[in-house]
Scaffold this active site. Structure first.
Site, PDB file in Angstrom:
ATOM      1  N   ARG A  74       0.860  -1.134   0.027  1.00  0.00           N
ATOM      2  CA  ARG A  74       0.033   0.162   0.043  1.00  0.00           C
ATOM      3  C   ARG A  74       0.806   1.232   0.143  1.00  0.00           C
ATOM      4  NH1 ARG A  74      -2.745   2.832   4.949  1.00  0.00           N
ATOM      5  NH2 ARG A  74      -3.832   4.447   3.997  1.00  0.00           N
ATOM      6  N   HIS A 118      -3.243  10.830   0.762  1.00  0.00           N
ATOM      7  CA  HIS A 118      -2.412  10.668   2.077  1.00  0.00           C
ATOM      8  C   HIS A 118      -1.748  11.876   2.707  1.00  0.00           C
ATOM      9  CE1 HIS A 118      -0.902   7.151   4.789  1.00  0.00           C
ATOM     10  NE2 HIS A 118      -0.527   8.359   5.610  1.00  0.00           N
ATOM     11  N   GLU A 163      -7.291   8.088   6.570  1.00  0.00           N
ATOM     12  CA  GLU A 163      -7.601   8.740   7.930  1.00  0.00           C
ATOM     13  C   GLU A 163      -8.088  10.284   7.684  1.00  0.00           C
ATOM     14  OE1 GLU A 163      -4.261   8.658  10.617  1.00  0.00           O
ATOM     15  OE2 GLU A 163      -4.344   6.303  10.338  1.00  0.00           O
ATOM     16  N   ASN A 295      -6.839   1.621  10.411  1.00  0.00           N
ATOM     17  CA  ASN A 295      -5.478   1.922  10.954  1.00  0.00           C
ATOM     18  C   ASN A 295      -5.498   1.886  12.220  1.00  0.00           C
ATOM     19  OD1 ASN A 295      -4.850   2.178   8.353  1.00  0.00           O
ATOM     20  ND2 ASN A 295      -4.516   4.497   8.378  1.00  0.00           N
ATOM     21  N   TYR A 297      -3.652   1.513  16.190  1.00  0.00           N
ATOM     22  CA  TYR A 297      -2.394   1.778  16.983  1.00  0.00           C
ATOM     23  C   TYR A 297      -2.704   1.425  18.403  1.00  0.00           C
ATOM     24  CZ  TYR A 297      -0.170   3.080  12.642  1.00  0.00           C
ATOM     25  OH  TYR A 297       0.118   3.392  11.414  1.00  0.00           O
ATOM     26  N   GLU A 361      -3.190  -0.471   8.500  1.00  0.00           N
ATOM     27  CA  GLU A 361      -1.919  -0.050   9.139  1.00  0.00           C
ATOM     28  C   GLU A 361      -1.895  -0.609  10.518  1.00  0.00           C
ATOM     29  OE1 GLU A 361      -1.055   4.144   9.179  1.00  0.00           O
ATOM     30  OE2 GLU A 361      -1.845   4.585   7.075  1.00  0.00           O
TER      31      GLU A 361
HETATM   32  N1  LIG Z   1       1.567   8.587  13.697  1.00  0.00           N
HETATM   33  N2  LIG Z   1       1.834   7.720  13.138  1.00  0.00           N
HETATM   34  C1  LIG Z   1       2.102   6.454  12.359  1.00  0.00           C
HETATM   35  C2  LIG Z   1       1.168   6.410  11.055  1.00  0.00           C
HETATM   36  C3  LIG Z   1       1.620   7.595  10.118  1.00  0.00           C
HETATM   37  O1  LIG Z   1       2.815   7.591   9.669  1.00  0.00           O
HETATM   38  C4  LIG Z   1       0.608   7.300   8.990  1.00  0.00           C
HETATM   39  O2  LIG Z   1       0.861   8.492   7.829  1.00  0.00           O
HETATM   40  C5  LIG Z   1      -0.784   7.681   9.280  1.00  0.00           C
HETATM   41  O3  LIG Z   1      -1.727   6.917   8.319  1.00  0.00           O
HETATM   42  C6  LIG Z   1      -1.311   7.108  10.478  1.00  0.00           C
HETATM   43  O4  LIG Z   1      -1.046   7.630  11.822  1.00  0.00           O
HETATM   44  C7  LIG Z   1      -0.382   6.620  11.392  1.00  0.00           C
END
Ligand SMILES: N#[N+]C[C@@H]1[C@@H](O)[C@H](O)[C@@H](O)[C@@H]2O[C@H]12
Length: 453
Positions: A74, A118, A163, A295, A297, A361
């Site tokens: 991706r 993005h 996001e 995504n 975390y 993610e």
């Molecule tokens: N911060 N963090 C890590 C990661 C970021 O690097 C990504 O670009 C985003 O899509 C999402 O926030 C997650």
């Protein structure tokens, strides 16, 4: 723990975070070029000017992907490479890069998953209001169509947005991300126009597989973090419900069901009004999609109480206190709660049974050290192992989960954190651009080979 036979294993990156070459081949300026070059916005004054130099090293990086046996990769397409001013004729040299990237991926038998947005909005569109300007949604759909026209014969899985909550609330709400604006009403308007852009674009990406990628999390009280059976007080339960509506349902309900949660409409009414939500918009946003990209975390831990400080600008969260979780943390300070992922996936599979899910993610930042050409990133490996076990549990519980993409393939430009936070399973020495497969990468390669843990 063996996964379904057709389960997709991959990795994810984003254009501004890895490509570099920000002035090459006709690329226009993005809001992140502007923001990162604004003193004080990014740690250590870091920018994406060079990043991982992926623009020039993509063939070698795809060689690493092949060595890891990735089934999918991706990546995101930089809008300013395709339309330097965000509109008008396509820049052929910009599009040519992605043409070559896709062909190289296919030659390596890796499926290209393209994210169209993005976060690197063309600065020229921001100069005309950016996502607070409804017209940007239409420009985004035209850009998406132009890219699909060129790559749609070889790229069959498309994410419209990455996001949108982050784009809207960190970009226009509290200003910690580009374009760095701080206005709750602008944040809510931007969220709507991002969704409108998603819906308009989704229709122009067929016959591809279309997904919307959201940052989502289980919203839990502190007690629920360790004990799913913990019963919250009425006030805490209301805080949980509200934040789930503002974080996740604000985006998935319109996209999948064509409705807004009442909590979102109420927050908008109190923050600039709802005039930007025009009749027919929700039908436009509610374009059919095939997948929700998740995504994940860490969980979002809340209880009733005084809201964020005024400058945090998350409209609707005024009566919610954001709490700490009783859990170890990553280098980002984010709590490590693996079962949050299975709890989230099972919840979303119940709430949106019409569409499949994909973990687009998941990963962790830890401080890495290169020792004798190796990186023994045991913490990151443990994080990934723990979360993959929860992905497996969600599949066993019946979630229609299609795949898992680790964030990230490479250490990269971590937005406002710059290069000090490393999420990659491949270490990047930025001065030399040397790549080193971390232990987590070698472990992930074996997981993929076994199709499980
Ligand atoms: N911060 N963090 C890590 C990661 C970021 O690097 C990504 O670009 C985003 O899509 C999402 O926030 C997650």
């Amino acid at each position: 723990m063996i996964f379904p036979e057709d389960f997709v294993w991959g990795a994810a990156t984003a254009s501004y975070q890895i490509e570099g070459a920000v002035k090459e081949d006709g690329r226009g300026q993005s809001i992140w070029d502007t923001f990162s070059h604004t003193p004080g916005k990014v740690v250590d004054g870091d920018t994406g000017d060079v990043a991982c130099d992926h623009y020039h090293r993509y063939k070698d990086d795809i060689g690493l992907m092949r060595e890891l046996r990735l089934g999918a990769y991706r990546f995101s397409i930089a809008w300013p490479r395709i339309q330097p001013d965000g509109a008008g004729p396509v820049n052929p040299r910009g599009l040519a890069f992605y043409d070559k990237l896709v062909d190289e991926l296919l030659a390596a038998e890796i499926s290209p998953y393209a994210t169209l947005y993005h976060w690197d909005l063309p600065q020229a569109l921001e100069d005309r209001g950016g996502w607070t300007n409804r017209d940007t949604a239409y420009r985004f759909a035209d850009y998406a169509a132009a890219v699909h026209d060129r790559l749609g014969d070889r790229v069959h899985t498309w994410a419209t947005l990455n996001e949108p909550w982050v784009s809207a609330y960190l970009g226009y709400g509290n200003g910690v991300h580009a374009p760095g604006r701080r206005d709750p009403a602008e944040a809510m308007r931007s969220a709507h126009h991002l969704l409108l852009g998603h819906g308009l674009a989704a229709r122009r990406l067929r016959p591809g597989t279309v997904m919307l990628v959201v940052n989502s999390a289980p919203v839990l009280t502190p007690a629920q973090v360790g004990d799913p059976s913990a019963v919250p007080s009425e006030a805490d339960a209301a805080a949980v419900h509200r934040i789930h509506a503002l974080l996740t349902r604000q985006f998935l309900d319109p996209a999948v069901h064509g409705t807004y949660p009442a909590e979102v409409l109420e927050a908008a009414a109190r923050n600039g009004g709802t005039e930007h939500i025009r009749d027919g918009d929700l039908a436009l946003i509610n374009a059919p999609i095939d997948l929700i990209g998740i995504n994940y975390y860490n969980p979002c831990v809340v209880e009733s109480g005084p809201g964020l400080p005024a400058d945090a600008a998350w409209p609707g969260s005024e009566d919610v206190r954001f709490a700490a979780a009783d859990a170890p943390t990553t280098a980002m300070g984010w709590p490590i709660v693996p079962d949050g992922l299975s709890r989230l996936l099972i919840r979303l599979s119940h709430d949106y049974p019409e569409v499949g899910l994909m973990v687009t993610e998941n990963g962790a930042a830890f401080d890495d050290v290169v020792e004798n050409g190796r990186v023994h990133d045991a913490d990151r490996l443990a994080y990934l192992d723990g979360h993959l076990r929860e992905v497996w549990r969600a599949v066993q519980a019946g979630a229609d989960l299609r795949g898992y993409l680790v964030w990230s393939l490479l250490d990269n430009f971590e937005w406002a954190e710059g290069y000090r936070r490393r999420f990659g399973i491949v270490h990047v020495d930025y001065p030399t651009q040397t790549r080193v497969l971390k232990d987590s990468a070698l472990w992930y390669r074996d997981v993929i080979a076994r199709n499980g843990l």
